[in-house]
Design a protein around this motif. Structure first.
Motif, PDB file in Angstrom:
ATOM      1  N   PRO A 107      48.327  50.863 -72.131  1.00 50.22           N
ATOM      2  CA  PRO A 107      47.404  50.533 -71.035  1.00 50.22           C
ATOM      3  C   PRO A 107      47.518  51.510 -69.861  1.00 50.22           C
ATOM      4  O   PRO A 107      46.509  51.854 -69.238  1.00 50.22           O
ATOM      5  CB  PRO A 107      47.840  49.128 -70.617  1.00 50.22           C
ATOM      6  CG  PRO A 107      48.482  48.553 -71.832  1.00 50.22           C
ATOM      7  CD  PRO A 107      49.165  49.706 -72.493  1.00 50.22           C
ATOM      8  N   ALA A 108      48.733  51.977 -69.584  1.00 45.43           N
ATOM      9  CA  ALA A 108      48.931  52.928 -68.486  1.00 45.43           C
ATOM     10  C   ALA A 108      48.258  54.258 -68.799  1.00 45.43           C
ATOM     11  O   ALA A 108      47.693  54.912 -67.916  1.00 45.43           O
ATOM     12  CB  ALA A 108      50.423  53.139 -68.230  1.00 45.43           C
ATOM     13  N   VAL A 109      48.303  54.662 -70.083  1.00 46.87           N
ATOM     14  CA  VAL A 109      47.642  55.892 -70.516  1.00 46.87           C
ATOM     15  C   VAL A 109      46.136  55.764 -70.351  1.00 46.87           C
ATOM     16  O   VAL A 109      45.457  56.686 -69.860  1.00 46.87           O
ATOM     17  CB  VAL A 109      47.992  56.215 -71.983  1.00 46.87           C
ATOM     18  CG1 VAL A 109      47.064  57.293 -72.527  1.00 46.87           C
ATOM     19  CG2 VAL A 109      49.452  56.646 -72.097  1.00 46.87           C
ATOM     20  N   VAL A 110      45.614  54.617 -70.725  1.00 44.93           N
ATOM     21  CA  VAL A 110      44.166  54.371 -70.596  1.00 44.93           C
ATOM     22  C   VAL A 110      43.738  54.475 -69.130  1.00 44.93           C
ATOM     23  O   VAL A 110      42.721  55.092 -68.803  1.00 44.93           O
ATOM     24  CB  VAL A 110      43.804  52.986 -71.167  1.00 44.93           C
ATOM     25  CG1 VAL A 110      42.343  52.646 -70.848  1.00 44.93           C
ATOM     26  CG2 VAL A 110      44.043  52.943 -72.666  1.00 44.93           C
ATOM     27  N   LYS A 111      44.544  53.889 -68.224  1.00 44.98           N
ATOM     28  CA  LYS A 111      44.223  53.936 -66.789  1.00 44.98           C
ATOM     29  C   LYS A 111      44.285  55.363 -66.257  1.00 44.98           C
ATOM     30  O   LYS A 111      43.453  55.769 -65.436  1.00 44.98           O
ATOM     31  CB  LYS A 111      45.177  53.035 -66.013  1.00 44.98           C
ATOM     32  CG  LYS A 111      44.940  51.545 -66.246  1.00 44.98           C
ATOM     33  CD  LYS A 111      45.917  50.706 -65.422  1.00 44.98           C
ATOM     34  CE  LYS A 111      45.669  49.209 -65.659  1.00 44.98           C
ATOM     35  NZ  LYS A 111      46.617  48.370 -64.884  1.00 44.98           N
ATOM     36  N   ALA A 112      45.270  56.124 -66.727  1.00 47.71           N
ATOM     37  CA  ALA A 112      45.379  57.523 -66.296  1.00 47.71           C
ATOM     38  C   ALA A 112      44.153  58.318 -66.737  1.00 47.71           C
ATOM     39  O   ALA A 112      43.600  59.117 -65.965  1.00 47.71           O
ATOM     40  CB  ALA A 112      46.648  58.141 -66.859  1.00 47.71           C
ATOM     41  N   ASN A 113      43.715  58.095 -67.993  1.00 42.10           N
ATOM     42  CA  ASN A 113      42.515  58.774 -68.489  1.00 42.10           C
ATOM     43  C   ASN A 113      41.278  58.394 -67.666  1.00 42.10           C
ATOM     44  O   ASN A 113      40.425  59.238 -67.375  1.00 42.10           O
ATOM     45  CB  ASN A 113      42.278  58.436 -69.956  1.00 42.10           C
ATOM     46  CG  ASN A 113      43.182  59.222 -70.891  1.00 42.10           C
ATOM     47  OD1 ASN A 113      43.818  60.191 -70.475  1.00 42.10           O
ATOM     48  ND2 ASN A 113      43.257  58.813 -72.141  1.00 42.10           N
ATOM     49  N   GLN A 114      41.184  57.119 -67.281  1.00 42.54           N
ATOM     50  CA  GLN A 114      40.038  56.653 -66.502  1.00 42.54           C
ATOM     51  C   GLN A 114      39.990  57.335 -65.126  1.00 42.54           C
ATOM     52  O   GLN A 114      38.924  57.728 -64.648  1.00 42.54           O
ATOM     53  CB  GLN A 114      40.105  55.131 -66.336  1.00 42.54           C
ATOM     54  CG  GLN A 114      39.834  54.370 -67.616  1.00 42.54           C
ATOM     55  CD  GLN A 114      40.067  52.869 -67.466  1.00 42.54           C
ATOM     56  OE1 GLN A 114      40.727  52.410 -66.514  1.00 42.54           O
ATOM     57  NE2 GLN A 114      39.541  52.084 -68.408  1.00 42.54           N
ATOM     58  N   VAL A 115      41.162  57.459 -64.524  1.00 42.08           N
ATOM     59  CA  VAL A 115      41.232  58.139 -63.220  1.00 42.08           C
ATOM     60  C   VAL A 115      40.832  59.603 -63.368  1.00 42.08           C
ATOM     61  O   VAL A 115      40.086  60.154 -62.550  1.00 42.08           O
ATOM     62  CB  VAL A 115      42.646  58.020 -62.612  1.00 42.08           C
ATOM     63  CG1 VAL A 115      42.767  58.885 -61.358  1.00 42.08           C
ATOM     64  CG2 VAL A 115      42.972  56.565 -62.282  1.00 42.08           C
ATOM     65  N   ALA A 116      41.317  60.255 -64.430  1.00 36.23           N
ATOM     66  CA  ALA A 116      40.975  61.662 -64.673  1.00 36.23           C
ATOM     67  C   ALA A 116      39.478  61.830 -64.883  1.00 36.23           C
ATOM     68  O   ALA A 116      38.865  62.770 -64.359  1.00 36.23           O
ATOM     69  CB  ALA A 116      41.744  62.183 -65.881  1.00 36.23           C
ATOM     70  N   GLU A 117      38.871  60.926 -65.625  1.00 36.08           N
ATOM     71  CA  GLU A 117      37.423  60.988 -65.881  1.00 36.08           C
ATOM     72  C   GLU A 117      36.629  60.842 -64.577  1.00 36.08           C
ATOM     73  O   GLU A 117      35.647  61.557 -64.341  1.00 36.08           O
ATOM     74  CB  GLU A 117      37.023  59.886 -66.858  1.00 36.08           C
ATOM     75  CG  GLU A 117      37.490  60.154 -68.292  1.00 36.08           C
ATOM     76  CD  GLU A 117      37.276  58.942 -69.196  1.00 36.08           C
ATOM     77  OE1 GLU A 117      36.872  57.874 -68.669  1.00 36.08           O
ATOM     78  OE2 GLU A 117      37.526  59.059 -70.415  1.00 36.08           O
ATOM     79  N   LYS A 118      37.072  59.914 -63.712  1.00 41.75           N
ATOM     80  CA  LYS A 118      36.381  59.729 -62.431  1.00 41.75           C
ATOM     81  C   LYS A 118      36.550  60.951 -61.535  1.00 41.75           C
ATOM     82  O   LYS A 118      35.622  61.350 -60.828  1.00 41.75           O
ATOM     83  CB  LYS A 118      36.912  58.478 -61.731  1.00 41.75           C
ATOM     84  CG  LYS A 118      36.476  57.181 -62.409  1.00 41.75           C
ATOM     85  CD  LYS A 118      37.017  55.962 -61.673  1.00 41.75           C
ATOM     86  CE  LYS A 118      36.560  54.673 -62.346  1.00 41.75           C
ATOM     87  NZ  LYS A 118      37.106  53.464 -61.662  1.00 41.75           N
ATOM     88  N   ALA A 119      37.746  61.546 -61.577  1.00 40.93           N
ATOM     89  CA  ALA A 119      38.002  62.747 -60.774  1.00 40.93           C
ATOM     90  C   ALA A 119      37.100  63.885 -61.225  1.00 40.93           C
ATOM     91  O   ALA A 119      36.511  64.603 -60.398  1.00 40.93           O
ATOM     92  CB  ALA A 119      39.468  63.146 -60.883  1.00 40.93           C
ATOM     93  N   ILE A 120      36.981  64.061 -62.535  1.00 41.81           N
ATOM     94  CA  ILE A 120      36.114  65.112 -63.076  1.00 41.81           C
ATOM     95  C   ILE A 120      34.665  64.866 -62.659  1.00 41.81           C
ATOM     96  O   ILE A 120      33.945  65.790 -62.262  1.00 41.81           O
ATOM     97  CB  ILE A 120      36.235  65.176 -64.610  1.00 41.81           C
ATOM     98  CG1 ILE A 120      37.621  65.695 -65.001  1.00 41.81           C
ATOM     99  CG2 ILE A 120      35.151  66.068 -65.205  1.00 41.81           C
ATOM    100  CD1 ILE A 120      37.926  65.585 -66.482  1.00 41.81           C
ATOM    101  N   LYS A 121      34.249  63.618 -62.709  1.00 46.05           N
ATOM    102  CA  LYS A 121      32.877  63.256 -62.314  1.00 46.05           C
ATOM    103  C   LYS A 121      32.632  63.599 -60.841  1.00 46.05           C
ATOM    104  O   LYS A 121      31.583  64.153 -60.487  1.00 46.05           O
ATOM    105  CB  LYS A 121      32.652  61.766 -62.561  1.00 46.05           C
ATOM    106  CG  LYS A 121      31.255  61.262 -62.210  1.00 46.05           C
ATOM    107  CD  LYS A 121      31.101  59.796 -62.601  1.00 46.05           C
ATOM    108  CE  LYS A 121      29.708  59.270 -62.301  1.00 46.05           C
ATOM    109  NZ  LYS A 121      29.426  59.211 -60.844  1.00 46.05           N
ATOM    110  N   VAL A 122      33.611  63.275 -59.995  1.00 45.67           N
ATOM    111  CA  VAL A 122      33.464  63.539 -58.558  1.00 45.67           C
ATOM    112  C   VAL A 122      33.389  65.035 -58.288  1.00 45.67           C
ATOM    113  O   VAL A 122      32.517  65.509 -57.540  1.00 45.67           O
ATOM    114  CB  VAL A 122      34.636  62.904 -57.763  1.00 45.67           C
ATOM    115  CG1 VAL A 122      34.668  63.428 -56.334  1.00 45.67           C
ATOM    116  CG2 VAL A 122      34.523  61.395 -57.765  1.00 45.67           C
TER     117      VAL A 122
END
Length: 561
Positions: free
Chosen positions: A445-460
């Motif tokens: 679950p922690a890996v999934v959350k890290a990936n989600q943050v990275a995806e949002k950062a890339i989007k921004v």
């Protein structure tokens, strides 16, 4: 015979009427005043002795004082009518005659006026060293008055042959000293002697307070503005004192302003500015505290004077804000809460509807406070919540912002939002690594959350880059000087996030690595063609080169195990 007193009276009336001169002939009255004074000089030259309006004829020493006074007034008017060169000559002649007179009682205040006027002229002519010299002489001359028992004459008194009004003469003396302090503060600013400039700015404010402030709001704003200089030099006690004096003055006049309803808009506008100055003070104090906690070498800025205080100001209760550096999260939080309080108060004036740009800036300042406080937090979860709070406030204003109208502000906020996601992502990676070591079941679950943050950062950061695209949807090959670093950093960040995706699918990992390499190579290529870009990204460029080599090697090993 011409009476000197009547000449001065005529001069005064012309100066008073000069404000009514037409725009087509703006110096009409001043030219008449110059003619009047020059005529009087001619008469003195011709007849030698002039009736002064008192029983006996004036002696030669007083005639000399009178000549000096007339030359000063003509020189002053020549400066005001844009003849600085002639004004300088007349003022120097005036100073010479005044200095040749042993009657200090009559000439000391005149000499102060002459020196101030010369300082102003030299400053306008960019002769700042000469301006410094004459103004320091004026300060020294004023200090002599403290040891004098005789009452000093002002310029008007010289024409009348007696002290007309002692209160007016005394007020003129203090007014001249206030001008000296103000002028030399500007001179030192031009000479790059910022500490001396700050000293004399503070002395000017104190002098104004002692004499009675005419524009209280302007005085308070100047006090708060000066505090920012002290805070930026890590002199937080001096900064707090000036901010406290500014707040005291605003509170002192608040009831009067509200009762009369006069200047209410200006009052609230400047009060919000002062509140923002408090918040900037708090931010600088927290940041400096963190530097000391980290034991990072901090540049020393030594001021070679004791900052003057405002003894007339009742500011004790405004000085409850700390000025000592914080060593712990709890101490930093006290400073943070005060800064947050000030920004929330400022928002009541800088509303989104009426003053959007300032409102956006306040939100950013609030975000910066959270960012600085988060450095003191040792708990991963609580620090993450602070960055989440930053993300929420920045995303909220992007939702309501007209990005075309406020393009520059939008670029700043998008970039800061991306950096905030970067801070959050670093915490998520830290948590993942900690769980891996513990072989915790919560690792996935922690890996999934890290990936989600990275995806949002890339989007921004992608949306940030979109703001730079032309009508054809392309980012210009040549970026402006101010845009090079942020645009290249955005590509650097996207490459970094893309390279750190967690996945069990080898194809997705290879795809991510290749995408990351494209972004890193973009930065490398741009820097190869631009020395400025290479200098601006001197730290990031070697990382890009290293990552391209590392990721290429990883892809090769995955393709050919």
């Amino acid at each position: 015979m011409i009476e000197a007193a009547s000449v001065y009276s005529h001069y005064e009336s012309l100066i008073e009427n000069s404000v009514k001169d037409p725009e087509t002939d703006p110096y009409r009255s001043k030219y008449k005043a110059i003619c009047c004074l020059n005529g009087f000089l001619d008469v003195m030259t011709t007849f030698g002795t002039i009736k002064q309006g008192f029983e006996s004829s004036p002696n030669e020493l007083h005639i000399l004082c009178l000549r000096a006074a007339v030359l000063f007034l003509v020189g002053k008017l020549k400066y005001e009518t844009n003849e600085a060169g002639i004004a300088e000559t007349l003022l120097l002649e005036s100073l010479s005659k005044a200095s040749a007179t042993p009657d200090v009682q009559k000439t000391l205040q005149l000499k102060l006026s002459i020196l101030n006027q010369l300082g102003l002229i030299y400053c306008d002519l960019s002769k700042h060293e000469q301006a410094e010299g004459v103004l320091l002489e004026a300060i020294s001359l004023y200090e002599e008055t403290k040891n004098m028992s005789d009452k000093l004459w002002c310029v008007k008194d010289i024409f009348y042959g007696k002290i007309v009004d002692q209160n007016v003469s005394d007020d003129n003396l203090e007014s001249e000293n206030t001008l000296t302090l103000y002028y030399i503060a500007q001179v030192y600013q031009h000479l790059g002697k910022s500490s001396e400039s700050a000293k004399y700015c503070s002395l000017t404010l104190r002098k104004q307070l002692e004499r009675g402030v005419t524009d209280t709001i302007y005085w308070a704003l100047n006090c708060a503005t000066l505090s920012q200089y002290f805070a930026s030099r890590n002199f937080f006690e001096e900064a707090r004192h000036h901010l406290a004096a500014a707040s005291w003055m605003m509170e002192k006049i608040s009831l009067e302003v509200q009762e009369n309803n006069e200047g209410l808009e200006r009052y609230h506008y400047r009060l919000a500015d002062i509140q923002r100055c408090w918040a900037k003070y708090d931010l600088l104090l927290i940041d400096h505290s963190w530097e000391l906690v980290q034991e990072t070498p901090v540049e020393k800025h030594e001021l070679h004077f004791n900052c003057p205080r405002f003894p007339e100001a009742e500011i004790a209760r405004f000085e409850d804000v700390p000025f000592q550096t914080a060593r712990t999260f709890e101490e930093a939080r006290v400073i943070f809460l005060h800064g947050q309080k000030m920004l929330n108060a400022a928002k009541s004036y800088y509303s989104l509807e009426d003053r959007a740009t300032d409102y956006f800036e306040i939100v950013q300042e609030h975000s910066h406070l959270f960012r600085s406080l988060a450095k003191f937090e040792i708990d991963n979860g609580r620090e993450s919540k602070m960055h989440r709070r930053r993300i929420d406030m920045l995303e909220d204003i992007l939702k309501v912002m007209n990005k075309t109208l406020y393009l520059n502000v939008a670029q700043q906020i998008y970039f800061e939002l991306g950096e905030t996601y970067s801070d959050l992502f670093a915490l998520k990676l830290e948590k993942v690594e900690a769980l891996k070591k513990l072989r915790d079941h919560a690792t996935l679950p922690a890996v999934v959350k890290a990936n989600q943050v990275a995806e949002k950062a890339i989007k921004v950061f992608t949306e940030f880059l979109d703001l730079y695209r032309d009508k054809n949807g392309k980012i210009p090959e040549s970026l402006g000087e101010d845009n090079i670093r942020p645009v290249l950093l955005a590509r650097f960040y996207i490459g970094r996030f893309t390279s750190k995706f967690y996945s069990t699918d080898a194809k997705k990992i290879i795809q991510s690595f290749r995408s990351a390499i494209e972004h890193f190579e973009y930065v490398i290529q741009y820097c190869a063609n631009s020395k400025l870009a290479k200098d601006l990204l001197s730290e990031e460029l070697p990382v890009c080169t290293e990552m391209v080599q590392l990721l290429s090697l990883k892809i090769q090993r995955m393709v050919n195990p």
